[in-house]
Scaffold this motif. Structure first.
Motif, PDB file in Angstrom:
ATOM      1  N   ASP A   1      36.164  30.385  -9.225  1.00 46.91           N
ATOM      2  CA  ASP A   1      36.326  28.936  -9.089  1.00 46.91           C
ATOM      3  C   ASP A   1      37.502  28.609  -8.162  1.00 46.91           C
ATOM      4  O   ASP A   1      37.410  27.702  -7.324  1.00 46.91           O
ATOM      5  CB  ASP A   1      36.540  28.285 -10.456  1.00 46.91           C
ATOM      6  N   ALA A   2      38.588  29.348  -8.302  1.00 53.42           N
ATOM      7  CA  ALA A   2      39.765  29.109  -7.459  1.00 53.42           C
ATOM      8  C   ALA A   2      39.453  29.428  -6.000  1.00 53.42           C
ATOM      9  O   ALA A   2      39.856  28.695  -5.092  1.00 53.42           O
ATOM     10  CB  ALA A   2      40.949  29.936  -7.959  1.00 53.42           C
ATOM     11  N   ILE A   3      38.740  30.522  -5.764  1.00 56.46           N
ATOM     12  CA  ILE A   3      38.360  30.894  -4.398  1.00 56.46           C
ATOM     13  C   ILE A   3      37.480  29.809  -3.787  1.00 56.46           C
ATOM     14  O   ILE A   3      37.696  29.377  -2.646  1.00 56.46           O
ATOM     15  CB  ILE A   3      37.657  32.271  -4.390  1.00 56.46           C
ATOM     16  N   ALA A   4      36.503  29.344  -4.548  1.00 53.35           N
ATOM     17  CA  ALA A   4      35.601  28.295  -4.061  1.00 53.35           C
ATOM     18  C   ALA A   4      36.366  27.003  -3.768  1.00 53.35           C
ATOM     19  O   ALA A   4      36.092  26.328  -2.772  1.00 53.35           O
ATOM     20  CB  ALA A   4      34.489  28.046  -5.067  1.00 53.35           C
ATOM     21  N   SER A   5      37.338  26.665  -4.602  1.00 52.80           N
ATOM     22  CA  SER A   5      38.101  25.435  -4.390  1.00 52.80           C
ATOM     23  C   SER A   5      38.955  25.501  -3.128  1.00 52.80           C
ATOM     24  O   SER A   5      39.377  24.473  -2.600  1.00 52.80           O
ATOM     25  CB  SER A   5      38.970  25.112  -5.609  1.00 52.80           C
ATOM     26  N   HIS A   6      39.206  26.710  -2.653  1.00 55.08           N
ATOM     27  CA  HIS A   6      39.963  26.897  -1.413  1.00 55.08           C
ATOM     28  C   HIS A   6      39.033  27.170  -0.225  1.00 55.08           C
ATOM     29  O   HIS A   6      39.459  27.651   0.817  1.00 55.08           O
ATOM     30  CB  HIS A   6      40.975  28.029  -1.585  1.00 55.08           C
TER      31      HIS A   6
ATOM     32  N   CYS B   1      33.797  31.775  -0.309  1.00 55.89           N
ATOM     33  CA  CYS B   1      32.508  32.049  -0.950  1.00 55.89           C
ATOM     34  C   CYS B   1      32.687  33.288  -1.837  1.00 55.89           C
ATOM     35  O   CYS B   1      32.658  34.417  -1.339  1.00 55.89           O
ATOM     36  CB  CYS B   1      31.442  32.292   0.113  1.00 55.89           C
ATOM     37  N   PRO B   2      32.903  33.095  -3.141  1.00 57.99           N
ATOM     38  CA  PRO B   2      33.111  34.252  -4.019  1.00 57.99           C
ATOM     39  C   PRO B   2      31.795  34.940  -4.367  1.00 57.99           C
ATOM     40  O   PRO B   2      30.767  34.290  -4.567  1.00 57.99           O
ATOM     41  CB  PRO B   2      33.742  33.636  -5.264  1.00 57.99           C
ATOM     42  N   ILE B   3      31.847  36.255  -4.421  1.00 56.03           N
ATOM     43  CA  ILE B   3      30.735  37.056  -4.924  1.00 56.03           C
ATOM     44  C   ILE B   3      31.295  37.859  -6.084  1.00 56.03           C
ATOM     45  O   ILE B   3      32.183  38.698  -5.915  1.00 56.03           O
ATOM     46  CB  ILE B   3      30.172  38.002  -3.843  1.00 56.03           C
ATOM     47  N   HIS B   4      30.795  37.567  -7.284  1.00 58.15           N
ATOM     48  CA  HIS B   4      31.321  38.212  -8.488  1.00 58.15           C
ATOM     49  C   HIS B   4      30.488  39.436  -8.822  1.00 58.15           C
ATOM     50  O   HIS B   4      29.319  39.328  -9.181  1.00 58.15           O
ATOM     51  CB  HIS B   4      31.330  37.221  -9.653  1.00 58.15           C
ATOM     52  N   VAL B   5      31.111  40.600  -8.703  1.00 55.49           N
ATOM     53  CA  VAL B   5      30.480  41.874  -9.034  1.00 55.49           C
ATOM     54  C   VAL B   5      31.446  42.615  -9.965  1.00 55.49           C
ATOM     55  O   VAL B   5      32.327  43.346  -9.513  1.00 55.49           O
ATOM     56  CB  VAL B   5      30.193  42.721  -7.769  1.00 55.49           C
TER      57      VAL B   5
ATOM     58  N   SER C   1      34.360  38.339 -18.216  1.00 54.42           N
ATOM     59  CA  SER C   1      35.153  37.357 -18.950  1.00 54.42           C
ATOM     60  C   SER C   1      36.318  36.808 -18.136  1.00 54.42           C
ATOM     61  O   SER C   1      36.887  35.782 -18.491  1.00 54.42           O
ATOM     62  CB  SER C   1      35.680  37.978 -20.242  1.00 54.42           C
ATOM     63  N   GLN C   2      36.696  37.468 -17.058  1.00 51.55           N
ATOM     64  CA  GLN C   2      37.872  37.049 -16.305  1.00 51.55           C
ATOM     65  C   GLN C   2      37.569  36.667 -14.862  1.00 51.55           C
ATOM     66  O   GLN C   2      38.439  36.179 -14.157  1.00 51.55           O
ATOM     67  CB  GLN C   2      38.911  38.166 -16.318  1.00 51.55           C
ATOM     68  N   GLY C   3      36.368  36.867 -14.412  1.00 54.31           N
ATOM     69  CA  GLY C   3      36.042  36.605 -13.020  1.00 54.31           C
ATOM     70  C   GLY C   3      35.784  35.156 -12.683  1.00 54.31           C
ATOM     71  O   GLY C   3      36.034  34.716 -11.562  1.00 54.31           O
ATOM     72  N   LYS C   4      35.295  34.375 -13.641  1.00 53.26           N
ATOM     73  CA  LYS C   4      34.900  32.995 -13.351  1.00 53.26           C
ATOM     74  C   LYS C   4      36.063  32.162 -12.837  1.00 53.26           C
ATOM     75  O   LYS C   4      35.923  31.433 -11.847  1.00 53.26           O
ATOM     76  CB  LYS C   4      34.276  32.338 -14.576  1.00 53.26           C
TER      77      LYS C   4
ATOM     78  N   LYS D   1      41.924  24.215   2.891  1.00 53.94           N
ATOM     79  CA  LYS D   1      40.841  25.166   2.588  1.00 53.94           C
ATOM     80  C   LYS D   1      41.116  26.485   3.330  1.00 53.94           C
ATOM     81  O   LYS D   1      40.398  26.865   4.253  1.00 53.94           O
ATOM     82  CB  LYS D   1      39.483  24.601   3.012  1.00 53.94           C
ATOM     83  N   PRO D   2      42.174  27.202   2.926  1.00 55.27           N
ATOM     84  CA  PRO D   2      42.571  28.401   3.665  1.00 55.27           C
ATOM     85  C   PRO D   2      41.539  29.530   3.646  1.00 55.27           C
ATOM     86  O   PRO D   2      41.607  30.438   4.475  1.00 55.27           O
ATOM     87  CB  PRO D   2      43.869  28.834   2.984  1.00 55.27           C
ATOM     88  N   LEU D   3      40.563  29.479   2.748  1.00 57.08           N
ATOM     89  CA  LEU D   3      39.551  30.538   2.680  1.00 57.08           C
ATOM     90  C   LEU D   3      38.219  30.112   3.300  1.00 57.08           C
ATOM     91  O   LEU D   3      37.229  30.838   3.176  1.00 57.08           O
ATOM     92  CB  LEU D   3      39.339  30.970   1.225  1.00 57.08           C
ATOM     93  N   LEU D   4      38.211  28.971   3.965  1.00 58.54           N
ATOM     94  CA  LEU D   4      36.988  28.451   4.569  1.00 58.54           C
ATOM     95  C   LEU D   4      36.342  29.499   5.478  1.00 58.54           C
ATOM     96  O   LEU D   4      36.993  30.082   6.342  1.00 58.54           O
ATOM     97  CB  LEU D   4      37.274  27.180   5.363  1.00 58.54           C
ATOM     98  N   GLY D   5      35.064  29.774   5.225  1.00 58.37           N
ATOM     99  CA  GLY D   5      34.329  30.740   6.030  1.00 58.37           C
ATOM    100  C   GLY D   5      34.531  32.189   5.613  1.00 58.37           C
ATOM    101  O   GLY D   5      33.986  33.101   6.236  1.00 58.37           O
ATOM    102  N   ARG D   6      35.275  32.409   4.577  1.00 56.07           N
ATOM    103  CA  ARG D   6      35.540  33.785   4.112  1.00 56.07           C
ATOM    104  C   ARG D   6      34.735  34.079   2.855  1.00 56.07           C
ATOM    105  O   ARG D   6      34.598  33.246   1.973  1.00 56.07           O
ATOM    106  CB  ARG D   6      37.013  33.972   3.795  1.00 56.07           C
ATOM    107  N   THR D   7      34.218  35.297   2.781  1.00 59.29           N
ATOM    108  CA  THR D   7      33.537  35.774   1.582  1.00 59.29           C
ATOM    109  C   THR D   7      34.495  36.708   0.865  1.00 59.29           C
ATOM    110  O   THR D   7      35.110  37.579   1.486  1.00 59.29           O
ATOM    111  CB  THR D   7      32.242  36.520   1.955  1.00 59.29           C
ATOM    112  N   VAL D   8      34.636  36.511  -0.449  1.00 64.66           N
ATOM    113  CA  VAL D   8      35.582  37.298  -1.237  1.00 64.66           C
ATOM    114  C   VAL D   8      34.830  37.984  -2.373  1.00 64.66           C
ATOM    115  O   VAL D   8      34.157  37.325  -3.168  1.00 64.66           O
ATOM    116  CB  VAL D   8      36.711  36.413  -1.811  1.00 64.66           C
TER     117      VAL D   8
END
Length: 145
Positions: free
Chosen positions: A25-30, A33-37, A18-21, A4-11
């Protein structure tokens, strides 16, 4: 190795809706915490409503697609003329673009193996002077791309 290399990170993900999901999902799986804007929208241009005449592709030997969006919108814009592309050398800038072309039935797509950029494409054997000398090349890209 950390699974989980992104644990504790907000991206912040700025890709279009159409392309952010998939990226979120990949960020969350690692562990992230993704924020889609979405900061950009991708759409067909206003002048891209009519299919092109298949004869407009006459004389082009090489066709380069610069992105997966160029494939989707470009093939739609070409309409039935896109069938003429199968007899040409088709080049994709990167693996996602090559995959999109393969999904549309293009079996032999040339693409750089490492450098997914204009420079990487220009280094391809298919675009060296002895191959291109005098040939017409069509580049399919978005407005501003």
């Amino acid at each position: 190795m950390n699974s989980k290399p992104l644990l504790g990170r907000t991206v912040l993900v700025t890709r279009p809706n159409s392309q952010g999901k998939a990226l979120c999902d990949a960020i969350a799986s690692h562990g992230g915490c993704p924020i889609h804007v979405p900061m950009i929208g991708i759409r067909a241009t206003d002048d891209a409503t009519d299919d092109l005449n298949p004869e407009m592709l006459h004389g082009f030997v090489i066709v380069i697609f610069v992105s997966p969006n160029a494939v989707s919108f470009g093939l739609r814009r070409l309409g039935p003329a896109r069938l003429k592309l199968h007899a040409k050398t088709v080049i994709a800038v990167g693996p996602s673009t090559a995959k999109r072309l393969e999904d549309h039935g293009f079996g032999r797509v040339v693409s750089p193996s490492q450098e997914f950029s204009s420079e990487g494409v220009m280094r391809l054997p298919a675009l060296q002077e002895e191959q291109v000398n005098g040939a017409k090349v069509l580049i399919i890209r978005g407005s501003g791309g």
